[in-house]
Scaffold this motif. Sequence first.
Motif, short mmCIF file in Angstrom:
data_model
loop_
_atom_site.label_atom_id
_atom_site.label_comp_id
_atom_site.label_asym_id
_atom_site.label_seq_id
_atom_site.Cartn_x
_atom_site.Cartn_y
_atom_site.Cartn_z
N TYR A 73 0.86 -1.17 0.00
CA TYR A 73 0.00 0.00 0.00
C TYR A 73 0.90 1.23 0.00
O TYR A 73 1.81 1.34 0.80
CB TYR A 73 -0.91 0.03 1.23
CG TYR A 73 -1.83 -1.15 1.29
CD1 TYR A 73 -2.87 -1.30 0.38
CD2 TYR A 73 -1.66 -2.15 2.25
CE1 TYR A 73 -3.72 -2.39 0.43
CE2 TYR A 73 -2.50 -3.24 2.30
CZ TYR A 73 -3.52 -3.36 1.39
OH TYR A 73 -4.35 -4.44 1.44
N SER A 74 0.63 2.12 -0.91
CA SER A 74 1.39 3.36 -1.02
C SER A 74 0.39 4.51 -1.11
O SER A 74 -0.02 4.90 -2.21
CB SER A 74 2.30 3.30 -2.25
OG SER A 74 3.05 4.49 -2.37
N GLU A 111 -2.80 6.15 -1.56
CA GLU A 111 -4.07 5.80 -2.19
C GLU A 111 -3.93 4.68 -3.21
O GLU A 111 -4.88 4.36 -3.90
CB GLU A 111 -4.67 7.04 -2.87
CG GLU A 111 -5.14 8.10 -1.91
CD GLU A 111 -6.28 7.60 -1.05
OE1 GLU A 111 -7.33 7.21 -1.58
OE2 GLU A 111 -6.10 7.58 0.18
N ARG A 112 -2.77 4.09 -3.34
CA ARG A 112 -2.52 3.08 -4.37
C ARG A 112 -2.15 1.73 -3.74
O ARG A 112 -1.49 1.67 -2.72
CB ARG A 112 -1.38 3.52 -5.28
CG ARG A 112 -1.65 4.84 -5.97
CD ARG A 112 -0.69 5.09 -7.09
NE ARG A 112 -0.98 4.31 -8.27
CZ ARG A 112 -2.00 4.52 -9.10
NH1 ARG A 112 -2.85 5.48 -8.87
NH2 ARG A 112 -2.17 3.77 -10.16
N GLU A 152 0.04 -1.29 -4.92
CA GLU A 152 1.05 -1.61 -5.93
C GLU A 152 1.31 -3.10 -5.91
O GLU A 152 1.39 -3.71 -4.84
CB GLU A 152 2.34 -0.84 -5.64
CG GLU A 152 2.15 0.65 -5.66
CD GLU A 152 3.38 1.41 -5.24
OE1 GLU A 152 3.53 2.56 -5.69
OE2 GLU A 152 4.20 0.87 -4.46
N SER A 161 -0.72 -1.29 -10.71
CA SER A 161 -1.06 -0.40 -9.62
C SER A 161 -2.53 0.01 -9.76
O SER A 161 -3.00 0.26 -10.87
CB SER A 161 -0.16 0.83 -9.68
OG SER A 161 -0.44 1.71 -8.64
N TRP A 162 -3.25 0.04 -8.63
CA TRP A 162 -4.65 0.43 -8.64
C TRP A 162 -4.87 1.48 -7.55
O TRP A 162 -4.32 1.36 -6.46
CB TRP A 162 -5.56 -0.76 -8.34
CG TRP A 162 -5.41 -1.90 -9.27
CD1 TRP A 162 -6.04 -2.09 -10.47
CD2 TRP A 162 -4.57 -3.06 -9.09
NE1 TRP A 162 -5.64 -3.27 -11.03
CE2 TRP A 162 -4.74 -3.88 -10.22
CE3 TRP A 162 -3.69 -3.46 -8.10
CZ2 TRP A 162 -4.07 -5.09 -10.37
CZ3 TRP A 162 -3.02 -4.65 -8.25
CH2 TRP A 162 -3.22 -5.46 -9.37
N THR A 163 -5.70 2.47 -7.85
CA THR A 163 -6.07 3.42 -6.80
C THR A 163 -7.23 2.85 -6.00
O THR A 163 -7.97 1.99 -6.49
CB THR A 163 -6.48 4.79 -7.39
OG1 THR A 163 -7.65 4.61 -8.20
CG2 THR A 163 -5.36 5.41 -8.19
N ARG A 164 -7.36 3.34 -4.80
CA ARG A 164 -8.42 2.87 -3.92
C ARG A 164 -9.79 3.11 -4.54
O ARG A 164 -10.70 2.30 -4.42
CB ARG A 164 -8.30 3.61 -2.59
CG ARG A 164 -9.26 3.16 -1.55
CD ARG A 164 -9.25 4.00 -0.30
NE ARG A 164 -8.01 4.60 0.08
CZ ARG A 164 -7.47 4.52 1.29
NH1 ARG A 164 -8.08 3.84 2.23
NH2 ARG A 164 -6.35 5.12 1.57
N GLU A 200 -10.67 3.11 -7.69
CA GLU A 200 -11.05 2.31 -8.85
C GLU A 200 -11.36 0.85 -8.51
O GLU A 200 -11.88 0.14 -9.35
CB GLU A 200 -10.02 2.41 -9.98
CG GLU A 200 -8.59 2.19 -9.61
CD GLU A 200 -7.61 2.32 -10.76
OE1 GLU A 200 -7.76 3.23 -11.61
OE2 GLU A 200 -6.69 1.51 -10.80
N SER A 218 -13.20 -2.96 -11.47
CA SER A 218 -12.49 -1.71 -11.72
C SER A 218 -12.96 -1.16 -13.06
O SER A 218 -13.59 -1.88 -13.83
CB SER A 218 -10.98 -1.95 -11.73
OG SER A 218 -10.57 -2.54 -12.94
N ASN A 229 -5.96 14.03 -2.41
CA ASN A 229 -4.99 14.57 -3.36
C ASN A 229 -4.89 16.09 -3.29
O ASN A 229 -4.01 16.68 -3.89
CB ASN A 229 -5.37 14.14 -4.79
CG ASN A 229 -5.28 12.65 -4.93
OD1 ASN A 229 -4.37 12.02 -4.43
ND2 ASN A 229 -6.25 12.07 -5.62
#
Length: 150
Positions: A61-62, A64-65, A67, A81-84, A86, A114, A145
């Motif tokens: 977890y990075s 909001e992403r 990885e 990589s996916w954002t929270r 999506e 997604s 953001n």
Amino acid sequence: MAWWAWLLDISGALLLILVLYGAGLVVRRRLLSRHGGTFELSHRLRTDQPGRGWVLGLGRYSGERLEWFRVFSLSRRPKRSWTREELEYDGRREPLGAEQTSLYPDHLVIRCQSPGGLVELAMSTSSLTGFQAWLEAKPPGADWNRHTTA
């Protein structure tokens, strides 16, 4: 030089390359986990055949992403990589057939929706708890953001 001496040199060079590759994988994993905990996370890249297309990996977890890194790669960049925002959790199931031998032991298959379509991940039960908490952690209406200047 005799043929057996060449064979010994080649074997030694291959062994050295193999040891360096293994050391590189260990160092890479340490570097990845330095910025936050990593966990075993497999991802299904191909869905054309049932039970096939799984690739072992690591998740991190990075912010909001989420990885995803391949296990046997030396790259420090995530492969996916996916954002929270999506990802939408769609359920879980036990691995079936060939998936049982393709995945880590005691992992569950997770289905997420997604914008790009279905995403299938495999993780342990404890990692699933963390994943679900991460998905639900963002307060409604919060804009992570946006940077404020004071």
